[in-house]
Design an enzyme around this catalytic site. Structure first.
Site, PDB file in Angstrom:
ATOM      1  CD  GLU A  30      -3.043  -1.065   0.456  1.00  0.00           C
ATOM      2  OE1 GLU A  30      -3.239  -0.013  -0.165  1.00  0.00           O
ATOM      3  OE2 GLU A  30      -3.793  -2.046   0.380  1.00  0.00           O
ATOM      4  CB  CYS A  80      -1.940   7.137   1.031  1.00  0.00           C
ATOM      5  SG  CYS A  80      -3.390   6.425   1.803  1.00  0.00           S
TER       6      CYS A  80
HETATM    7  P1  NAD Z   1       8.095   5.343   4.732  1.00  0.00           P
HETATM    8  O1  NAD Z   1       8.178   4.562   3.473  1.00  0.00           O
HETATM    9  O2  NAD Z   1       9.170   6.283   5.053  1.00  0.00           O
HETATM   10  O3  NAD Z   1       7.993   4.338   5.992  1.00  0.00           O
HETATM   11  C1  NAD Z   1       6.932   3.407   6.118  1.00  0.00           C
HETATM   12  C2  NAD Z   1       7.380   2.224   6.964  1.00  0.00           C
HETATM   13  O4  NAD Z   1       8.330   1.460   6.224  1.00  0.00           O
HETATM   14  C3  NAD Z   1       8.077   2.608   8.276  1.00  0.00           C
HETATM   15  O5  NAD Z   1       7.645   1.726   9.293  1.00  0.00           O
HETATM   16  C4  NAD Z   1       9.549   2.394   7.944  1.00  0.00           C
HETATM   17  O6  NAD Z   1      10.349   2.102   9.069  1.00  0.00           O
HETATM   18  C5  NAD Z   1       9.478   1.188   7.007  1.00  0.00           C
HETATM   19  N1  NAD Z   1      10.606   1.045   6.081  1.00  0.00           N
HETATM   20  C6  NAD Z   1      11.264   2.021   5.423  1.00  0.00           C
HETATM   21  N2  NAD Z   1      12.211   1.477   4.619  1.00  0.00           N
HETATM   22  C7  NAD Z   1      12.144   0.144   4.771  1.00  0.00           C
HETATM   23  C8  NAD Z   1      12.876  -0.957   4.227  1.00  0.00           C
HETATM   24  N3  NAD Z   1      13.865  -0.778   3.354  1.00  0.00           N
HETATM   25  N4  NAD Z   1      12.525  -2.203   4.613  1.00  0.00           N
HETATM   26  C9  NAD Z   1      11.513  -2.419   5.473  1.00  0.00           C
HETATM   27  N5  NAD Z   1      10.810  -1.411   6.053  1.00  0.00           N
HETATM   28  C10 NAD Z   1      11.115  -0.151   5.696  1.00  0.00           C
HETATM   29  O7  NAD Z   1       6.673   6.088   4.701  1.00  0.00           O
HETATM   30  P2  NAD Z   1       6.073   7.189   5.702  1.00  0.00           P
HETATM   31  O8  NAD Z   1       6.775   8.480   5.496  1.00  0.00           O
HETATM   32  O9  NAD Z   1       5.968   6.623   7.077  1.00  0.00           O
HETATM   33  O10 NAD Z   1       4.577   7.295   5.156  1.00  0.00           O
HETATM   34  C11 NAD Z   1       4.191   8.079   4.074  1.00  0.00           C
HETATM   35  C12 NAD Z   1       4.027   7.261   2.800  1.00  0.00           C
HETATM   36  O11 NAD Z   1       3.132   6.176   3.030  1.00  0.00           O
HETATM   37  C13 NAD Z   1       3.402   8.067   1.677  1.00  0.00           C
HETATM   38  O12 NAD Z   1       4.054   7.736   0.484  1.00  0.00           O
HETATM   39  C14 NAD Z   1       1.957   7.575   1.653  1.00  0.00           C
HETATM   40  O13 NAD Z   1       1.303   7.754   0.423  1.00  0.00           O
HETATM   41  C15 NAD Z   1       2.143   6.142   2.000  1.00  0.00           C
HETATM   42  N6  NAD Z   1       0.910   5.557   2.528  1.00  0.00           N
HETATM   43  C16 NAD Z   1       0.186   4.740   1.696  1.00  0.00           C
HETATM   44  C17 NAD Z   1      -1.012   4.200   2.132  1.00  0.00           C
HETATM   45  C18 NAD Z   1      -1.829   3.329   1.227  1.00  0.00           C
HETATM   46  O14 NAD Z   1      -2.742   2.676   1.725  1.00  0.00           O
HETATM   47  N7  NAD Z   1      -1.568   3.272  -0.064  1.00  0.00           N
HETATM   48  C19 NAD Z   1      -1.473   4.470   3.427  1.00  0.00           C
HETATM   49  C20 NAD Z   1      -0.710   5.296   4.249  1.00  0.00           C
HETATM   50  C21 NAD Z   1       0.490   5.831   3.776  1.00  0.00           C
END
Ligand code: NAD
Length: 517
Positions: free
Chosen positions: A269, A303
């Site tokens: 997601e 998102c």
């Molecule tokens: P992010 O990608 O920085 O982090 C999200 C999660 O992923 C965190 O828990 C982080 O620790 C983990 N993570 C990061 N790199 C990783 C890796 N290499 N391996 C495993 N885990 C890893 O995102 P954010 O800044 O917390 O959230 C914002 C983003 O999330 C936006 O792009 C938003 O659109 C998206 N989002 C999407 C949805 C959806 O349903 N499509 C819902 C909510 C947020």
């Protein structure tokens, strides 16, 4: 001095949710422990330290994994409706803790108090949905081509599900996954965002009370806290058949490759770049409300936030004028104060990205209609409050093609028929949410047809943001293709098995193949 935390009852909420000054960030059901480095959680609302969390070390992670694997052995054998009863009780506890948890969500993440409560309501709703689902995990029966044979399919639990979540929905996204996974008979290990660890601890505390009261195995629901490196432990662990990851497209591409490399399943997601098409037949009043809420709600950190408005030239000036006027009315400030419309961004890194995006939009030829600014002074001490901005732009700008997680709205003009607007809407890498504002049936139906929006969510006369739990949620292209929450999203949390039973006294082969001995 009265602080925001005392004024809005945050301290009492933290106490109710079992949050201490220093918290064990690792938990296997009811047992908490952690030996990793300290993570500090600061509120973007006032910049104050809320509490500290001990993170999960690699050795702690191993203990968690063992507890989860052990719990799965017995949990999978509990009848699904009984697992549903456990989820029902969790929903009841969420009702009792709605106010406290909603406040924590608002204070730790920075969204408005109403949205904080809304997130907890979404958790309650998905629990109710999952309870019903626990009696409906149906497979099909098929007619066999062979005489005296019966064929059917059934769904079994998968095992340990790894849940990685983003900061912007710090509790709801986990519950979408966990409530379904639990009724399906899976056990969960959750790594919340390192930006909202306390929300994770609060949820785990609530669920672990249910586990304790029902004498259920330790490890059904586990929590680990830490940064992306801990996420990497999960994604590379072949003991985890399914990784559900919510976050940026950048993260999703790494997770997808790692999980695919071990032939695991991933449910992704990821980011969106959502647009509303405004046609000549749009109701302008509804359009303005939908667009403003979509663009500035949660300070543009959903998102599904509206990032692009694709407006027909015949109504362009009218919509533009109404939007600029509406932006002058916005009150920016403490999100716990219900008089404010827009709260802070999550941290100062996000503020920097907002500034850079606005600079880039101008360099690429964009025209600023509502100026952006970082707010300072009384009430804005955290440095995370920004002025929502509107920019006239072209869809081809590099910056318009990207998701900037901040309240920046790009106005794009289209000419001719709605097909042109749909083409612009689809001309981005992401495919999460989309909407059309029109009272013209032909335009609306075309937008929803195969030739229409290419997104996972397509709305008519509703903005792009906000979804109900009853539908499957997710998006296409760089949004990752995953579906969570309602409809038949549960199927990803189970393994499908096809069973054929021969109740005759001969052994006919399929496709009429003869094999006589
Ligand atoms: P992010 O990608 O920085 O982090 C999200 C999660 O992923 C965190 O828990 C982080 O620790 C983990 N993570 C990061 N790199 C990783 C890796 N290499 N391996 C495993 N885990 C890893 O995102 P954010 O800044 O917390 O959230 C914002 C983003 O999330 C936006 O792009 C938003 O659109 C998206 N989002 C999407 C949805 C959806 O349903 N499509 C819902 C909510 C947020």
């Amino acid at each position: 001095m009265t602080t925001i935390a005392t004024q809005f009852g945050i301290k009492a909420a933290l106490a109710q949710l079992g949050i201490q000054d220093i918290n064990e960030g690792t938990s296997t059901g009811t047992q908490s422990f952690a030996t990793g480095a300290i993570l500090e959680s600061y509120s973007p609302v006032d910049g104050q330290l809320i509490a500290k969390v001990k993170t999960t070390s690699a050795a702690d992670y191993e203990k968690v994994m063992q507890a989860a694997i052990e719990a799965f052995q017995s949990f999978r054998l509990i009848p699904a409706p009984q697992r549903g009863e456990m989820v029902r009780q969790f929903g009841e506890k969420l009702r009792q803790n709605k106010e406290a948890l909603g406040k924590l969500v608002s204070y730790e993440m920075g969204k408005s108090l109403q949205e904080g409560y809304g997130e907890v309501q979404e958790m309650i709703d998905i629990c109710d949905f999952a309870v019903g689902l626990s009696r409906q995990l149906h497979g099909l029966t098929m007619h066999s081509e062979r005489p005296n044979h019966r064929m059917y399919e059934q769904y079994h639990p998968l095992g340990v599900v790894g849940i990685i979540s983003a900061f912007n929905f710090p509790v709801a996204v986990w519950s979408w996954n966990a409530a379904l996974a639990l009724v399906c008979g899976d056990v969960c290990i959750w790594k919340p965002s390192e930006k909202t660890p306390l929300c994770g601890i609060a949820c785990q505390n609530i669920l672990s009370e249910v586990l304790k009261e029902n004498n259920l195995p330790e490890g059904i629901s586990c929590l680990i806290n830490g940064d992306y490196k801990l996420g990497e432990l999960l994604t590379s662990d072949s003991r985890i058949p399914l990784i559900s990851a919510t976050g940026s497209t950048r993260m999703g591409k790494i997770v997808a490759q790692t999980v695919a490399g071990r032939l695991g399943k991933s449910l992704l997601e990821l980011g969106g770049n959502n647009a509303i098409i405004v046609t000549p037949d749009a109701d302008i009043k509804m359009t303005v409300i939908g667009a403003v809420f979509g663009a500035v709600g949660t300070a543009g950190q959903r998102c599904t936030s509206t990032r692009r408005l694709i407006i027909h030239e015949s109504v362009y000036d009218k919509v533009k004028t109404a939007l600029v006027a509406a932006y002058q009315q916005l009150r920016i400030g403490n999100p716990l104060d219900q008089n404010n419309h827009v709260g802070p961004l999550i941290d100062t890194d996000a503020v920097e990205k907002y500034n850079k995006a606005l600079e880039k939009a101008v360099i690429e030829g964009g025209k600023i209609l509502v100026e952006g600014a970082v707010l300072s002074g009384s009430g804005y001490e955290s440095g995370c409050y920004v002025q929502p901005a509107i920019v006239e732009a072209e869809n081809s700008f590099e910056i318009v093609q990207q998701e900037t997680f901040a309240p920046i709205l790009y106005l794009l003009k289209y000419t001719g028929t709605v097909e042109n607007a749909i083409a612009i809407q689809n001309s981005v890498a992401q495919g999460l949410s989309s909407a059309i504002m029109t009272t013209n049936l032909r335009e609306a139906e075309l937008f929803l047809s195969t030739a229409g929006s290419d997104c996972g969510i397509a709305n008519v006369n509703i903005g792009t943001s906000g979804a109900e739990i009853g539908g499957a949620f997710g998006g296409e292209k760089e949004t990752g293709g995953g579906r969570e929450s309602g409809s038949d999203a549960w199927k990803v949390y189970m393994r499908r098995q096809t069973n054929t039973i021969n109740y005759g006294s001969t052994l006919p082969l399929a496709q009429g193949i003869k094999f006589d001995l």
